[in-house]
Design a protein around this motif. Structure first.
Motif, PDB file in Angstrom:
ATOM      1  N   GLN A 140      -9.367   8.558  -1.882  1.00 30.48           N
ATOM      2  CA  GLN A 140      -9.734   8.496  -0.461  1.00 30.48           C
ATOM      3  C   GLN A 140      -8.549   7.985   0.351  1.00 30.48           C
ATOM      4  OE1 GLN A 140     -12.838   9.533   0.704  1.00 30.48           O
ATOM      5  NE2 GLN A 140     -12.966  10.235  -1.411  1.00 30.48           N
ATOM      6  N   ARG A 141      -8.513   8.362   1.651  1.00 34.42           N
ATOM      7  CA  ARG A 141      -7.445   7.915   2.548  1.00 34.42           C
ATOM      8  C   ARG A 141      -7.934   6.702   3.338  1.00 34.42           C
ATOM      9  NH1 ARG A 141      -2.781   9.898   3.058  1.00 34.42           N
ATOM     10  NH2 ARG A 141      -2.754  10.256   5.281  1.00 34.42           N
ATOM     11  N   TYR A 142      -7.054   5.704   3.483  1.00 35.34           N
ATOM     12  CA  TYR A 142      -7.386   4.456   4.162  1.00 35.34           C
ATOM     13  C   TYR A 142      -6.328   4.125   5.208  1.00 35.34           C
ATOM     14  CZ  TYR A 142     -10.552   3.830   0.234  1.00 35.34           C
ATOM     15  OH  TYR A 142     -11.538   3.997  -0.696  1.00 35.34           O
ATOM     16  N   ALA A 143      -6.775   3.612   6.357  1.00 39.31           N
ATOM     17  CA  ALA A 143      -5.860   3.172   7.409  1.00 39.31           C
ATOM     18  C   ALA A 143      -5.352   1.779   7.057  1.00 39.31           C
ATOM     19  CB  ALA A 143      -6.579   3.139   8.753  1.00 39.31           C
ATOM     20  N   VAL A 144      -4.024   1.611   7.092  1.00 43.65           N
ATOM     21  CA  VAL A 144      -3.437   0.296   6.833  1.00 43.65           C
ATOM     22  C   VAL A 144      -2.658  -0.204   8.042  1.00 43.65           C
ATOM     23  CG1 VAL A 144      -3.358   0.550   4.331  1.00 43.65           C
ATOM     24  CG2 VAL A 144      -1.401   1.298   5.704  1.00 43.65           C
TER      25      VAL A 144
ATOM     26  N   THR B 230      -3.307   6.698   0.438  1.00 41.84           N
ATOM     27  CA  THR B 230      -4.352   7.202  -0.448  1.00 41.84           C
ATOM     28  C   THR B 230      -4.626   6.160  -1.522  1.00 41.84           C
ATOM     29  OG1 THR B 230      -3.609   9.459  -0.068  1.00 41.84           O
ATOM     30  CG2 THR B 230      -5.027   9.096  -1.980  1.00 41.84           C
ATOM     31  N   GLY B 231      -5.880   5.806  -1.660  1.00 40.26           N
ATOM     32  CA  GLY B 231      -6.274   4.821  -2.660  1.00 40.26           C
ATOM     33  C   GLY B 231      -6.413   5.434  -4.041  1.00 40.26           C
ATOM     34  N   GLN B 232      -6.631   4.572  -5.024  1.00 42.69           N
ATOM     35  CA  GLN B 232      -6.789   5.019  -6.398  1.00 42.69           C
ATOM     36  C   GLN B 232      -8.012   5.915  -6.584  1.00 42.69           C
ATOM     37  OE1 GLN B 232      -5.766   2.211  -5.325  1.00 42.69           O
ATOM     38  NE2 GLN B 232      -3.990   1.606  -6.525  1.00 42.69           N
ATOM     39  N   ASP B 233      -8.927   5.840  -5.641  1.00 43.15           N
ATOM     40  CA  ASP B 233     -10.120   6.680  -5.707  1.00 43.15           C
ATOM     41  C   ASP B 233      -9.910   8.036  -5.036  1.00 43.15           C
ATOM     42  OD1 ASP B 233      -9.938   5.786  -3.110  1.00 43.15           O
ATOM     43  OD2 ASP B 233     -12.036   5.136  -2.976  1.00 43.15           O
TER      44      ASP B 233
ATOM     45  N   MET C  95      -8.315  -2.949  -5.762  1.00 39.53           N
ATOM     46  CA  MET C  95      -7.393  -2.383  -4.767  1.00 39.53           C
ATOM     47  C   MET C  95      -8.160  -1.519  -3.768  1.00 39.53           C
ATOM     48  SD  MET C  95      -4.444  -2.040  -3.398  1.00 39.53           S
ATOM     49  CE  MET C  95      -3.161  -2.559  -4.495  1.00 39.53           C
ATOM     50  N   VAL C  96      -9.099  -0.747  -4.228  1.00 35.20           N
ATOM     51  CA  VAL C  96      -9.897   0.105  -3.347  1.00 35.20           C
ATOM     52  C   VAL C  96     -10.711  -0.768  -2.386  1.00 35.20           C
ATOM     53  CG1 VAL C  96     -11.858   1.708  -3.281  1.00 35.20           C
ATOM     54  CG2 VAL C  96      -9.939   2.125  -4.840  1.00 35.20           C
ATOM     55  N   ARG C  97     -11.267  -1.869  -2.872  1.00 34.36           N
ATOM     56  CA  ARG C  97     -12.012  -2.782  -1.993  1.00 34.36           C
ATOM     57  C   ARG C  97     -11.083  -3.367  -0.922  1.00 34.36           C
ATOM     58  NH1 ARG C  97     -14.512  -4.130  -6.791  1.00 34.36           N
ATOM     59  NH2 ARG C  97     -13.220  -5.973  -7.074  1.00 34.36           N
ATOM     60  N   GLU C  98      -9.859  -3.771  -1.317  1.00 29.18           N
ATOM     61  CA  GLU C  98      -8.896  -4.292  -0.349  1.00 29.18           C
ATOM     62  C   GLU C  98      -8.554  -3.235   0.699  1.00 29.18           C
ATOM     63  OE1 GLU C  98      -5.303  -5.988  -1.922  1.00 29.18           O
ATOM     64  OE2 GLU C  98      -6.382  -6.956  -3.563  1.00 29.18           O
ATOM     65  N   LEU C  99      -8.320  -2.023   0.240  1.00 29.31           N
ATOM     66  CA  LEU C  99      -7.994  -0.934   1.165  1.00 29.31           C
ATOM     67  C   LEU C  99      -9.144  -0.664   2.124  1.00 29.31           C
ATOM     68  CD1 LEU C  99      -6.145   1.531  -1.231  1.00 29.31           C
ATOM     69  CD2 LEU C  99      -5.161   0.387   0.774  1.00 29.31           C
TER      70      LEU C  99
ATOM     71  N   TYR D 244       0.825  -1.204   0.000  1.00 33.76           N
ATOM     72  CA  TYR D 244       0.000   0.000   0.000  1.00 33.76           C
ATOM     73  C   TYR D 244       0.858   1.253   0.000  1.00 33.76           C
ATOM     74  CZ  TYR D 244      -3.880  -3.066   1.335  1.00 33.76           C
ATOM     75  OH  TYR D 244      -4.829  -4.043   1.382  1.00 33.76           O
ATOM     76  N   ALA D 245       1.965   1.212   0.748  1.00 32.30           N
ATOM     77  CA  ALA D 245       2.817   2.391   0.860  1.00 32.30           C
ATOM     78  C   ALA D 245       3.412   2.782  -0.491  1.00 32.30           C
ATOM     79  CB  ALA D 245       3.933   2.136   1.862  1.00 32.30           C
ATOM     80  N   HIS D 246       3.638   1.814  -1.359  1.00 34.34           N
ATOM     81  CA  HIS D 246       4.217   2.108  -2.664  1.00 34.34           C
ATOM     82  C   HIS D 246       3.152   2.329  -3.731  1.00 34.34           C
ATOM     83  CE1 HIS D 246       7.589   0.286  -0.504  1.00 34.34           C
ATOM     84  NE2 HIS D 246       8.296   1.158  -1.195  1.00 34.34           N
TER      85      HIS D 246
END
Length: 182
Positions: free
Chosen positions: A93-97, A88-91, A52-56, A31-33
């Motif tokens: 939006q910011r996601y916690a990992v 930050t996802g492809q959409d 990827m957005v669903r995974e995030l 995710y970081a890359h």
């Protein structure tokens, strides 16, 4: 007085066995890359981007639930709220990992209080549905702290226990009660 602290953390990466990571080949380093590409107006996400957005989104929900479980069980030992590592996802939006909750793990003023505190630490460490290896290690450390306090308590004479109980009552009594009694 210095307060010892530790952090319960939820880091999704290599070796993570949570439902969001296991079998999906996902990791926080992946995710970081991941850098979201900018979409042109009217352009939609590709199927790969949607995946990827669903995974995030799944990882974000799991990380937040994990840290919330620690917070709920830690009570007054939590030193603030949860903090999160975000991507930050492809959409866009910011996601916690990944996340963590800092708690006070220092021994208390008496063996009895230390036993109570150690039990809360253990409960907080093991509160998530999927405690991490670090969470289990913190629970083991708290168990050792509890056992040490139990040994100290067993060595006290009845007079020492009574004296300790008397001082704890005075410490827990608001100063206004003493002022009114004077």
């Amino acid at each position: 007085m210095e307060i010892a602290t530790t952090s319960f953390s939820s880091v999704h990466g290599p070796g993570c066995s949570c439902p969001a990571c296991s079998g999906l080949g996902t990791s926080s380093s992946r995710y970081a890359h991941t850098t979201p590409r900018r979409l042109s107006p009217g352009e939609e996400l590709s199927a790969e981007d949607h995946a990827m957005v669903r995974e995030l989104a799944t990882t974000d929900r799991n990380v937040r639930a994990h840290e919330q479980a620690h917070l709920a069980a830690a009570g007054g030992l939590a030193m603030g709220g949860a903090s999160f590592q975000m991507v930050t996802g492809q959409d866009g939006q910011r996601y916690a990992v990944a996340g963590e909750v800092r708690i006070d793990v220092s021994p208390a003023h008496s063996p009895e209080e230390t036993i109570r505190k150690a039990r809360i630490i253990q409960a907080a460490a093991l509160a998530p549905v999927d405690p991490s290896g670090a969470d289990r290690a913190i629970a083991a450390q708290a168990r050792a702290m509890e056992q040490q306090a139990q040994a100290e308590l067993a060595q006290q004479t009845p007079g020492q226990r009574q004296l300790g109980a008397t001082y704890r009552v005075e410490e827990d009594t608001p100063s206004s009660v003493f002022q009114a009694a004077a």
